[in-house]
Scaffold this motif. Structure first.
Motif, PDB file in Angstrom:
ATOM      1  N   TYR A 159       8.980  -3.511  11.066  1.00  0.00           N
ATOM      2  CA  TYR A 159       8.645  -2.196  11.613  1.00  0.00           C
ATOM      3  C   TYR A 159       8.245  -1.207  10.516  1.00  0.00           C
ATOM      4  CZ  TYR A 159      10.285  -3.305  16.359  1.00  0.00           C
ATOM      5  OH  TYR A 159      10.430  -3.832  17.620  1.00  0.00           O
ATOM      6  N   ASP A 160       8.937  -1.255   9.409  1.00  0.00           N
ATOM      7  CA  ASP A 160       8.651  -0.351   8.289  1.00  0.00           C
ATOM      8  C   ASP A 160       7.464  -0.916   7.500  1.00  0.00           C
ATOM      9  OD1 ASP A 160       8.547   1.189   6.000  1.00  0.00           O
ATOM     10  OD2 ASP A 160      10.721   1.227   5.715  1.00  0.00           O
ATOM     11  N   ALA A 161       6.319  -0.227   7.591  1.00  0.00           N
ATOM     12  CA  ALA A 161       5.099  -0.728   6.952  1.00  0.00           C
ATOM     13  C   ALA A 161       5.272  -0.922   5.453  1.00  0.00           C
ATOM     14  CB  ALA A 161       3.938   0.236   7.221  1.00  0.00           C
ATOM     15  N   SER A 162       6.103  -0.099   4.823  1.00  0.00           N
ATOM     16  CA  SER A 162       6.284  -0.192   3.369  1.00  0.00           C
ATOM     17  C   SER A 162       7.044  -1.453   2.971  1.00  0.00           C
ATOM     18  CB  SER A 162       7.024   1.041   2.849  1.00  0.00           C
ATOM     19  OG  SER A 162       8.354   1.086   3.339  1.00  0.00           O
ATOM     20  N   LYS A 163       7.726  -2.096   3.923  1.00  0.00           N
ATOM     21  CA  LYS A 163       8.509  -3.295   3.626  1.00  0.00           C
ATOM     22  C   LYS A 163       7.799  -4.583   4.025  1.00  0.00           C
ATOM     23  CE  LYS A 163      12.973  -0.919   4.079  1.00  0.00           C
ATOM     24  NZ  LYS A 163      14.264  -0.877   4.823  1.00  0.00           N
ATOM     25  N   ARG A 164       6.613  -4.474   4.610  1.00  0.00           N
ATOM     26  CA  ARG A 164       5.885  -5.695   4.956  1.00  0.00           C
ATOM     27  C   ARG A 164       5.394  -6.384   3.685  1.00  0.00           C
ATOM     28  NH1 ARG A 164       2.527  -2.454   9.340  1.00  0.00           N
ATOM     29  NH2 ARG A 164       4.335  -1.907  10.640  1.00  0.00           N
ATOM     30  N   PRO A 165       5.371  -7.707   3.695  1.00  0.00           N
ATOM     31  CA  PRO A 165       4.934  -8.429   2.498  1.00  0.00           C
ATOM     32  C   PRO A 165       3.435  -8.260   2.271  1.00  0.00           C
ATOM     33  CG  PRO A 165       5.252  -9.947   4.319  1.00  0.00           C
ATOM     34  CD  PRO A 165       5.760  -8.616   4.797  1.00  0.00           C
ATOM     35  N   SER A 166       3.014  -8.465   1.056  1.00  0.00           N
ATOM     36  CA  SER A 166       1.586  -8.437   0.733  1.00  0.00           C
ATOM     37  C   SER A 166       0.953  -9.771   1.114  1.00  0.00           C
ATOM     38  CB  SER A 166       1.397  -8.185  -0.760  1.00  0.00           C
ATOM     39  OG  SER A 166       1.913  -9.285  -1.509  1.00  0.00           O
ATOM     40  N   ALA A 167      -0.366  -9.791   1.163  1.00  0.00           N
ATOM     41  CA  ALA A 167      -1.072 -11.047   1.420  1.00  0.00           C
ATOM     42  C   ALA A 167      -0.743 -12.071   0.344  1.00  0.00           C
ATOM     43  CB  ALA A 167      -2.580 -10.793   1.483  1.00  0.00           C
ATOM     44  N   GLU A 168      -0.618 -11.614  -0.897  1.00  0.00           N
ATOM     45  CA  GLU A 168      -0.275 -12.501  -2.012  1.00  0.00           C
ATOM     46  C   GLU A 168       1.095 -13.139  -1.797  1.00  0.00           C
ATOM     47  OE1 GLU A 168      -0.900 -14.464  -5.536  1.00  0.00           O
ATOM     48  OE2 GLU A 168      -2.297 -12.938  -4.805  1.00  0.00           O
ATOM     49  N   ALA A 169       2.056 -12.327  -1.344  1.00  0.00           N
ATOM     50  CA  ALA A 169       3.401 -12.847  -1.128  1.00  0.00           C
ATOM     51  C   ALA A 169       3.434 -13.845   0.029  1.00  0.00           C
ATOM     52  CB  ALA A 169       4.362 -11.689  -0.855  1.00  0.00           C
ATOM     53  N   ILE A 170       2.685 -13.574   1.083  1.00  0.00           N
ATOM     54  CA  ILE A 170       2.667 -14.485   2.230  1.00  0.00           C
ATOM     55  C   ILE A 170       2.055 -15.823   1.828  1.00  0.00           C
ATOM     56  CG2 ILE A 170       1.844 -14.826   4.594  1.00  0.00           C
ATOM     57  CD1 ILE A 170       1.764 -11.781   4.881  1.00  0.00           C
ATOM     58  N   LEU A 171       1.038 -15.795   0.978  1.00  0.00           N
ATOM     59  CA  LEU A 171       0.418 -17.036   0.513  1.00  0.00           C
ATOM     60  C   LEU A 171       1.428 -17.931  -0.201  1.00  0.00           C
ATOM     61  CD1 LEU A 171      -3.047 -15.781  -0.795  1.00  0.00           C
ATOM     62  CD2 LEU A 171      -2.701 -17.578   0.922  1.00  0.00           C
TER      63      LEU A 171
END
Length: 470
Positions: free
Chosen positions: A450-462
């Protein structure tokens, strides 16, 4: 001798009596928009800038037509996007921003982002047109998914829907992440990430034309194709319009309209900060990450995570009702909204008590005689015991006690939604075991924060095991 036709007005006609051309209902751009300030009258065989020979129509939109061309200088295919001439300040500014984005991306070679090869202006009978030359692409993944081989026959017939095999879905998702990583590294937010904007590549279109002389013949479109191509469809051809119109065709068949110039994330893919604009949360890279999370579920399961959400039509009452439905689904699928976000949901107390528990409501269908089994096939439990508009069941001491049937309030017409983990198992894909379902559930919980600032980056998801092990 018949006198030449008069120059048409520089705006689309409002009354049918002012139409210059006949219409036949075939999906193609409106002939009346070929006028001063409108579309450039491109026809097959035209050579633009003494270099690009038009061979096929790919699509059209409010502000451009899109064509496949043979680049006679580089001996390869290219896509031409030819804008209308009479762009206002806002639209012209959007094109300038788009060019700036493409030039920024040109600093790094990346096959996961469509590249700009050239740009120029074209003078025609309707004015000056901006022309963008881009990489040739194939159908989007929505179109690809509708091919017969992707129908999931492991499901019951009434619940059958197109679905990519898990390995292909994961490969597509990984490619999307690689594209997002490039955009985000350059400070660019896509803002409109959905299956219709994710294009596939077709290998022959990227090869030199001399590699296989038959390729050009295979993709060449003929003026006689489609009912719109009949010259009689344009009753009085003139300088401002082509002598025929063509139905859009991608490299694998009829195509959809080109995406409009305005960028609006599809309703079902919007993050909470976008729904609750009053929250004053800056919209940034997090909206792309949220949309990607929704796409993970959609490609893995073959259905949307959030369902029954129609496009907002600009009317306040309708917008608020759709937003209520969306927020209810978020709360039930992912868990209650945090206090900060919930405080900006104006009508939250009409649906939830102080402990975030859902107030009782019954779904009442508008069509008398409809029967249901208590469960639709998108993870929604419904109670269809009554007919008419959805109404709240008053609970003593609840805000519903004082609600009247006014234009200010209609209870959102939604059922009970299963939590995310249950939806991933209802039914569970045949090519995924329980352990992998649990892994995907944890992945989605991580992404759909829910908190946009805590969503992972594309790099982290990879780097997540589900992607890094593929």
């Amino acid at each position: 001798m018949e006198s030449p036709p008069k120059t048409p007005p520089s705006r689309d006609p409002e009354d049918e009596i002012d139409f210059r051309f006949e219409t036949n209902g075939t999906p193609c751009e409106w002939g009346e928009s070929y006028r001063p300030g409108g579309y450039h009258p491109v026809i097959l065989g035209d050579v633009l800038r003494d270099r690009y020979r038009v061979v096929r129509k790919l699509g059209y939109g409010s502000f451009s037509t899109v064509w496949l061309a043979a680049d006679m200088s580089l001996n390869c295919f290219a896509t031409l996007k030819v804008s209308v001439a009479g762009l206002g300040e806002k639209e012209a500014g959007a094109i300038d921003k788009g060019l700036a984005v493409y030039r920024t991306l040109a600093q790094t070679a990346n096959r996961h982002v469509v590249g700009l090869g050239d740009s120029f202006h074209l003078r025609g009978p309707n004015g000056w047109h901006a022309c963008l030359v881009m990489d040739p692409m194939g159908p989007n993944i929505s179109t690809l998914l509708n091919r017969p081989e992707f129908e999931d026959r492991t499901l019951d017939p009434w619940d059958r829907r197109p679905r990519f095999p898990k390995a292909l879905a994961r490969r597509i998702l990984r490619d999307i992440l690689l594209g997002l990583r490039t955009l985000h590294q350059h400070g660019i937010v896509h803002g409109d990430l959905h299956p219709g904007n994710i294009l596939t590549t077709i290998l022959p279109l990227g090869e030199p034309l001399g590699h296989d002389p038959s390729i050009l013949q295979k993709v060449q479109q003929l003026p006689s194709e489609g009912t719109c191509a009949d010259p009689t469809a344009m009753a009085r051809p003139n300088l401002w319009a082509p002598s025929y119109l063509l139905e859009s065709r991608t490299a694998e068949g009829p195509g959809n309209r080109h995406p409009p110039a305005t960028v609006v994330t599809p309703v079902a893919l919007r993050p909470p900060e976008s729904i609750l604009r009053s929250a004053q949360v800056p919209l940034g890279k997090g909206i792309d990450i949220w949309a990607f999370g929704c796409l993970v579920y959609e490609l893995v399961m073959g259905r949307n995570l959030f369902v029954g959400l129609e496009a907002l039509d600009g009317h306040d009452a309708s917008d608020e009702g759709i937003n209520d439905e969306h927020l209810i689904q978020l709360s039930e699928v992912l868990g209650p909204l945090p206090a900060e976000l919930a405080s900006h949901w104006r009508r939250r107390d009409r649906y939830c008590d102080t402990d975030s528990k859902r107030l009782q409501a019954t779904i009442q269908h508008n069509n008398a005689g409809d029967e249901g089994d208590g469960m639709d096939h998108d993870g929604v439990n419904v109670d269809d015991s009554n007919d008419g508009q959805a109404q709240g069941e008053a609970i003593p001491g609840s805000p519903l006690d004082d609600i009247s049937e006014s234009s200010d309030f209609w209870l959102a017409n939604v059922g009970q939604f299963l939590p995310l983990e249950d939806q991933l198992r209802d039914p569970k894909p045949k090519d995924m075991d329980d352990a992998e379902i649990d892994e995907v559930a944890r992945l989605l919980r991580w992404i759909l924060e829910y908190d946009a600032s805590k969503r992972p980056s594309a790099e982290a998801i990879l780097a997540h095991p589900w992607f890094s092990s593929s």
